[in-house]
Design an enzyme around this catalytic site. Structure first.
Site, PDB file in Angstrom:
ATOM      1  N   GLU A   1     -17.121 -30.090  52.006  1.00  0.00           N
ATOM      2  CA  GLU A   1     -18.157 -29.544  51.182  1.00  0.00           C
ATOM      3  C   GLU A   1     -17.491 -29.944  49.706  1.00  0.00           C
ATOM      4  OE1 GLU A   1     -20.210 -25.080  50.344  1.00  0.00           O
ATOM      5  OE2 GLU A   1     -18.141 -25.349  49.967  1.00  0.00           O
TER       6      GLU A   1
ATOM      7  N   GLU B   1     -15.965 -16.532  53.447  1.00  0.00           N
ATOM      8  CA  GLU B   1     -15.197 -17.665  52.834  1.00  0.00           C
ATOM      9  C   GLU B   1     -14.566 -17.051  51.283  1.00  0.00           C
ATOM     10  OE1 GLU B   1     -17.699 -20.939  51.387  1.00  0.00           O
ATOM     11  OE2 GLU B   1     -15.978 -22.301  50.826  1.00  0.00           O
TER      12      GLU B   1
END
Lengths: 268, 268
Positions: B245, B151
């Site tokens: 998220e 990520e």
């Protein structure tokens, strides 16, 4: 609105600056490219030759709408919220020195950025804000003719005054005509749900504007919609400077050129 | 695409999470609201009761597309780039444990976020990247059937792999079929000059997607254009999860509701 860009002065090492090289060379380039003004990043006004600065700024016809002060925190750790009274006292003295410099430069605004500090360990938000306001008031009352401009900074840089709403609250609270607000598009891109709406909401408080794109490169290098931001600034009658506070990328020269070209494209 | 949201598990304290309360209660709410999947934030797989988890996930029909691992860095300081070999070894072991958990949860991806660490003092970028790749390869080769998904995180969280370009470079370099990429809209808003263009450019590498708005609140609470992002994901044939998220704001319950409503508005 004045086409402006931030220039570092001897002793300041802020990374988000267009130019770090020789001061005179920078001013000449900026004037040649067609900027109308420069914002100076000054760590300690006692370290600069004010008369030389005045002469150069006059030579290149560059007024100084604002002075950036963050390096006193970045390099020396001075802040308005330090738990040590002596450090807060030094921070206040530093801003007073900057206000004196502002007078000598024709009435520049003095930016309250990182000098606010952060909420320190063993200190709560209220205590930090109380220290901040104490220091701020001492500076505001020192020279009512010089405006201090509070800049909301994104959550990663500080935990005090991250957005226009919290900055507006403190401005409304202290009730001093010489406390106003700086809006910076890079920080707004992270913190403001709607940048244009926020500008309209704090319309009466804005006294200075930083343009930097979403990646903190020159405006036009990211995805911020500067056209609509400019339209909102026109709508609120803003007539101050549009000052590029950006990373010196890809090179200092390139970002000077990219910024002025983009300003022209925007019709500034 | 699966409507998904991140849920914290016992022992993980990541702040960018929708829910921190009792695990079963969270799963029930998520299922009732109509989510299709949950992403689990797990600090240490040895701290959780895997069989209980399996039963609950089955009960609520919630598959686990991905496991977040960042708290091993946040809470314990484990990272792939620590100068101390023993800490790197522990970080590798932790990711292997997560890969074992991933097998037990039916083949979840394991996210490589903050566990990468940062460039440490007295260490240069090249050295940090060498350590990172060494650790990464050991994990990748440990279980080729489990995908690790790297990520990109914004500049304030780490100085390693901030954008899709640098993540793509490391994926191309290690040449393992089980290394892919997670794109997170909050980080992209800061780092990618053009979010849609970046998605199209790394189209073959994307295996997981985080939705969070520009202020890290639920999608729809900031100014990110999720419609065009979704269109680009459809264009590249992405069929995985869209996982929120986000910060638990204004309340954990509210952001659960806001997210699913926004997902529905997007036609997910």
């Amino acid at each position: 609105m004045k086409k402006c860009i931030v220039v570092s002065t001897p002793g300041a090492k802020f990374s988000a600056l267009a130019l770090k090289e020789d001061f005179e060379k920078s001013l000449r380039k900026i004037a040649e490219l067609g900027y109308d003004a420069v914002e100076l990043a000054v760590r300690d006004p006692r370290m600069i030759d004010v008369h030389r600065f005045q002469k150069l700024l006059e030579l290149y016809h560059l007024p100084v709408p604002a002075i950036g002060t963050g390096q006193a925190y970045g390099e020396e750790g001075l802040s308005f919220t330090d738990p040590v009274p002596e450090i807060r006292r030094k921070a206040v003295q530093r801003i007073k020195d900057q206000m004196n410099l502002a007078v000598e430069l024709g009435g520049s605004q003095v930016i309250i950025g990182l000098i606010r500090g952060k909420v320190q360990p063993k200190m709560n938000q209220e205590e930090a804000e109380r220290y901040f306001i104490q220091c701020l008031l001492e500076c505001l009352d020192f020279k009512p003719e010089i405006t201090l401009t509070l800049e909301p900074l994104n959550r990663y840089e500080t935990d005090l005054y991250n957005d226009t709403l919290s900055a507006k609250a403190v401005i409304d609270k202290v009730e001093r005509a010489n406390l106003r607000m700086l809006v910076d598009t890079f920080h707004m891109n992270i913190e403001e749900p709607d940048i244009v709406e926020s500008i309209l909401r704090v319309r009466d408080h804005i006294s200075h504007v930083h343009f930097a794109d979403s990646n903190r490169w020159a405006p036009g290098c990211g995805h911020i919609n500067f056209e609509e931001i400019l339209t909102s600034l026109e709508e609120i009658g803003y007539q101050g400077a549009i000052s590029a506070e950006i990373l010196p990328k890809p090179t200092p020269e390139e970002c000077l050129r990219l910024t002025i070209e983009y300003y022209r494209k925007l019709g500034l």
